[in-house]
Motif scaffolding. Structure first.
Motif, mmCIF file in Angstrom:
data_model
loop_
_atom_site.group_PDB
_atom_site.id
_atom_site.type_symbol
_atom_site.label_atom_id
_atom_site.label_comp_id
_atom_site.label_asym_id
_atom_site.label_seq_id
_atom_site.Cartn_x
_atom_site.Cartn_y
_atom_site.Cartn_z
ATOM 1 N N LEU A 176 0.830 -1.203 0.000
ATOM 2 C CA LEU A 176 0.000 0.000 0.000
ATOM 3 C C LEU A 176 0.867 1.255 0.000
ATOM 4 O O LEU A 176 0.578 2.219 -0.726
ATOM 5 N N ARG A 177 1.930 1.225 0.803
ATOM 6 C CA ARG A 177 2.839 2.373 0.860
ATOM 7 C C ARG A 177 3.460 2.639 -0.511
ATOM 8 O O ARG A 177 3.551 3.782 -0.950
ATOM 9 N N TRP A 178 3.891 1.581 -1.199
ATOM 10 C CA TRP A 178 4.515 1.750 -2.524
ATOM 11 C C TRP A 178 3.548 2.400 -3.497
ATOM 12 O O TRP A 178 3.917 3.338 -4.218
ATOM 13 N N PHE A 179 2.292 1.918 -3.508
ATOM 14 C CA PHE A 179 1.306 2.471 -4.448
ATOM 15 C C PHE A 179 1.037 3.943 -4.158
ATOM 16 O O PHE A 179 1.053 4.781 -5.070
ATOM 17 N N LEU A 180 0.774 4.277 -2.892
ATOM 18 C CA LEU A 180 0.468 5.667 -2.539
ATOM 19 C C LEU A 180 1.681 6.570 -2.767
ATOM 20 O O LEU A 180 1.546 7.708 -3.218
ATOM 21 N N LYS A 181 2.857 6.059 -2.440
ATOM 22 C CA LYS A 181 4.075 6.867 -2.584
ATOM 23 C C LYS A 181 4.307 7.253 -4.041
ATOM 24 O O LYS A 181 4.818 8.343 -4.334
ATOM 25 N N LYS A 182 3.938 6.379 -4.960
ATOM 26 C CA LYS A 182 4.168 6.636 -6.386
ATOM 27 C C LYS A 182 3.055 7.463 -7.021
ATOM 28 O O LYS A 182 3.214 7.948 -8.145
ATOM 29 N N THR A 183 1.941 7.631 -6.325
ATOM 30 C CA THR A 183 0.797 8.313 -6.937
ATOM 31 C C THR A 183 0.437 9.589 -6.171
ATOM 32 O O THR A 183 1.027 10.632 -6.395
ATOM 33 N N PHE A 184 -0.523 9.494 -5.253
ATOM 34 C CA PHE A 184 -1.028 10.689 -4.568
ATOM 35 C C PHE A 184 0.040 11.350 -3.699
ATOM 36 O O PHE A 184 0.133 12.571 -3.649
ATOM 37 N N TYR A 185 0.837 10.542 -3.018
ATOM 38 C CA TYR A 185 1.884 11.114 -2.172
ATOM 39 C C TYR A 185 2.875 11.909 -3.028
ATOM 40 O O TYR A 185 3.251 13.034 -2.681
ATOM 41 N N ALA A 186 3.294 11.337 -4.139
ATOM 42 C CA ALA A 186 4.255 12.027 -5.011
ATOM 43 C C ALA A 186 3.670 13.319 -5.576
ATOM 44 O O ALA A 186 4.412 14.275 -5.847
ATOM 45 N N GLN A 187 2.356 13.354 -5.739
ATOM 46 C CA GLN A 187 1.710 14.537 -6.302
ATOM 47 C C GLN A 187 1.711 15.714 -5.329
ATOM 48 O O GLN A 187 1.893 16.862 -5.742
ATOM 49 N N PHE A 188 1.523 15.433 -4.037
ATOM 50 C CA PHE A 188 1.281 16.509 -3.083
ATOM 51 C C PHE A 188 2.349 16.677 -2.000
ATOM 52 O O PHE A 188 2.362 17.709 -1.323
ATOM 53 N N CYS A 189 3.228 15.692 -1.808
ATOM 54 C CA CYS A 189 4.110 15.694 -0.634
ATOM 55 C C CYS A 189 5.580 15.718 -1.035
ATOM 56 O O CYS A 189 5.950 15.332 -2.142
ATOM 57 N N ALA A 190 6.412 16.131 -0.075
ATOM 58 C CA ALA A 190 7.830 16.362 -0.365
ATOM 59 C C ALA A 190 8.700 15.139 -0.131
ATOM 60 O O ALA A 190 9.714 14.959 -0.816
ATOM 61 N N GLY A 191 8.361 14.313 0.853
ATOM 62 C CA GLY A 191 9.204 13.170 1.141
ATOM 63 C C GLY A 191 9.037 12.717 2.572
ATOM 64 O O GLY A 191 8.397 13.380 3.389
ATOM 65 N N GLU A 192 9.625 11.564 2.879
ATOM 66 C CA GLU A 192 9.496 10.976 4.208
ATOM 67 C C GLU A 192 10.702 11.257 5.093
ATOM 68 O O GLU A 192 10.649 11.020 6.300
ATOM 69 N N ASN A 193 11.788 11.718 4.511
ATOM 70 C CA ASN A 193 12.995 11.983 5.285
ATOM 71 C C ASN A 193 13.736 13.165 4.683
ATOM 72 O O ASN A 193 13.341 13.698 3.629
ATOM 73 N N ALA A 194 14.819 13.575 5.331
ATOM 74 C CA ALA A 194 15.532 14.777 4.913
ATOM 75 C C ALA A 194 16.042 14.684 3.477
ATOM 76 O O ALA A 194 15.936 15.645 2.709
ATOM 77 N N ALA A 195 16.579 13.534 3.096
ATOM 78 C CA ALA A 195 17.130 13.387 1.746
ATOM 79 C C ALA A 195 16.047 13.544 0.683
ATOM 80 O O ALA A 195 16.242 14.236 -0.332
ATOM 81 N N GLU A 196 14.891 12.901 0.905
ATOM 82 C CA GLU A 196 13.790 12.995 -0.055
ATOM 83 C C GLU A 196 13.244 14.418 -0.123
ATOM 84 O O GLU A 196 12.941 14.926 -1.217
ATOM 85 N N VAL A 197 13.110 15.065 1.034
ATOM 86 C CA VAL A 197 12.581 16.430 1.059
ATOM 87 C C VAL A 197 13.506 17.374 0.306
ATOM 88 O O VAL A 197 13.055 18.186 -0.514
ATOM 89 N N ARG A 198 14.798 17.278 0.569
ATOM 90 C CA ARG A 198 15.747 18.172 -0.112
ATOM 91 C C ARG A 198 15.762 17.914 -1.615
ATOM 92 O O ARG A 198 15.892 18.847 -2.411
ATOM 93 N N HIS A 199 15.619 16.647 -2.013
ATOM 94 C CA HIS A 199 15.570 16.321 -3.447
ATOM 95 C C HIS A 199 14.355 16.978 -4.107
ATOM 96 O O HIS A 199 14.464 17.547 -5.201
ATOM 97 N N THR A 200 13.197 16.910 -3.431
ATOM 98 C CA THR A 200 11.981 17.524 -3.978
ATOM 99 C C THR A 200 12.116 19.036 -4.062
ATOM 100 O O THR A 200 11.766 19.648 -5.080
ATOM 101 N N ILE A 201 12.627 19.654 -2.996
ATOM 102 C CA ILE A 201 12.783 21.112 -2.983
ATOM 103 C C ILE A 201 13.765 21.551 -4.060
ATOM 104 O O ILE A 201 13.522 22.526 -4.791
ATOM 105 N N ASP A 202 14.869 20.830 -4.185
ATOM 106 C CA ASP A 202 15.858 21.174 -5.221
ATOM 107 C C ASP A 202 15.242 21.063 -6.609
ATOM 108 O O ASP A 202 15.533 21.876 -7.495
#
Length: 431
Positions: free
Chosen positions: A57-83
């Motif tokens: 379930l996490r994989w599906f949501l992470k690739k769809t709705f989560y990726a559309q609206f959210c930055a990430g689950e940890n510092a590395a993912e967040v910084r990648h999205t912001i960059d």
């Protein structure tokens, strides 16, 4: 030379994901079951329905709705999205921590101070401390030029009780807020105190003014912003009162202006009767803020009162309002030294956001000469997939409540897909 399309700055994957999301959100057939499923996922206590415990379930949501609206689950993912957003051309982000404290209905109706005995320790340990830790990490993840959104209700029962009764922050919560504000000031990352439901908004306004007095001492540069909802009839007088206080006491007012986010929760009689009334209030306040002049909507509470220095964040998915704000900013009446940022939610209104980025690119030479250019921001949250579920559910409900705007976004994305296909075919033919 063909005129550049603003949406051309988006990666194809973003365009296609946006098209899929807006197609679902604007479909009377697909949206109701999608909302029902998301509501179950956001509130279920079963491990199989918890994205943080169910890897499929996490994989599906992470690739769809989560990726559309959210930055990430940890510092590395967040910084990648912001960059990635800054590489596209956005000035920065408004970053928020998604974790929420959800109280049962009985707890909501029977709020107490929770400041004595074992329950006080529980509130501090399970509510205030996690909220403070997440918010401090959010400030550390942000960079100069970014903003951090702060929602007081996330600190739990002690915060809700104090806000509902217009009391000062209790001891442990005050220490947490002070630590957050001190770090934000040290890193020059402004904090946007979010507006919330009417039942606690007056308390939030009290706390906002207190912290603005303390931290907004640099003329024209706010560290603490309050949020004002233009759909409330009382907003012009509330904001005018805060501006009057700042004018007399000599601090800068940080203003985040939005149309409103609690239409389903706030009493209907306190909200403007029509959308046109809300639009008029929003646009009138914008004009006064950008020009630093009292007007017919935002009028001076006292005769001869000087308009104070302000820093402005405009949150709007309304293309007409954004264009009107830019026109006022470019006019001779504008106070060009006033800080101005314009923001939309990540995953929504990209046709509005990309027009701002495109305009900024066109005025690149103007930046060097005049120091002013449209500053485009995206509001985005971070946290685990499970922590973000309630935020994702609110975004889905918002899309449902603004069907016309959602359809407009869908059509814009579909036209962009067709433009890219046409360009690719054209290139193939020329080759």
């Amino acid at each position: 030379m063909a005129k550049s399309a603003p949406l051309s700055i988006l990666p194809l994957s973003t365009v296609l994901r946006n098209l899929a999301t807006t197609s679902i959100s604007s479909s009377p057939l697909l949206l109701p079951p999608s909302l029902a499923i998301m509501n179950v996922l956001a509130h279920s206590n079963q491990a199989v329905l918890n994205p943080d415990k169910n890897p499929v379930l996490r994989w599906f949501l992470k690739k769809t709705f989560y990726a559309q609206f959210c930055a990430g689950e940890n510092a590395a993912e967040v910084r990648h999205t912001i960059d990635g957003l800054k590489k596209i051309g956005f000035t920065g982000v408004i970053l928020g921590y998604a974790r929420e404290i959800v109280l049962a209905e009985a707890e909501t109706h029977n709020l107490s101070a929770c400041d004595q005995g074992p329950i006080a320790d529980e509130c501090v340990r399970k509510e205030i401390n996690p909220w403070a830790a997440g918010t401090l990490e959010t400030v550390r993840l942000a960079r100069p030029g970014d903003f951090v959104a702060l929602k007081f209700s996330g600190a739990g029962r002690q915060a809700l009780y104090a806000l509902k009764n217009r009391l000062p922050p209790p001891k442990h919560l005050r220490a947490a807020i002070d630590e957050i504000c001190n770090l934000a000031a040290e890193r020059d990352v402004p904090l946007l105190f979010d507006a919330e439901q009417t039942a606690i908004q007056a308390g939030i306004d009290d706390w906002t003014l207190e912290y603005q007095r303390k931290y907004n001492k640099t003329p024209g540069h706010a560290i603490i912003y309050g949020t004002y909802q233009a759909y409330l009839k009382i907003t012009p007088s509330t904001l005018a009162s805060h501006l009057a206080t700042a004018s007399k006491e000599g601090f800068t007012v940080g203003v985040k202006l939005v149309r409103g986010a609690y239409l389903g929760a706030d009493p209907r009689h306190i909200i403007h009767d029509t959308k046109a009334d809300t639009d008029a209030a929003y646009n009138g306040i914008v004009s006064s803020l950008i020009c630093r002049q009292w007007g017919s909507v935002l009028s001076a509470p006292e005769q001869g009162l000087a308009f104070p220095r302000v820093s402005i964040v405009l949150g709007s998915h309304n293309l007409e309002s954004v264009r009107a704000a830019r026109a006022i900013r470019d006019s001779a009446a504008s106070c060009r030294t006033t800080e101005l940022a314009i923001a939309q939610l990540q995953g929504m209104a990209d046709e509005v956001s990309c027009e701002l980025v495109h305009a900024a690119r066109q005025k690149h030479g103007y930046v060097r000469d005049k120091g002013d250019v449209p500053k485009a921001y995206k509001y985005i949250v971070w946290g685990t997939t499970g922590e973000c579920m309630k935020y994702l559910l609110r975004r889905a409900h918002e899309n449902r409540d603004a069907v016309a705007r959602t359809r407009s976004g869908r059509d814009a994305m579909w036209n962009e897909v067709k433009r890219r296909v046409g360009a690719a075919v054209g290139l193939g033919i020329r080759a």
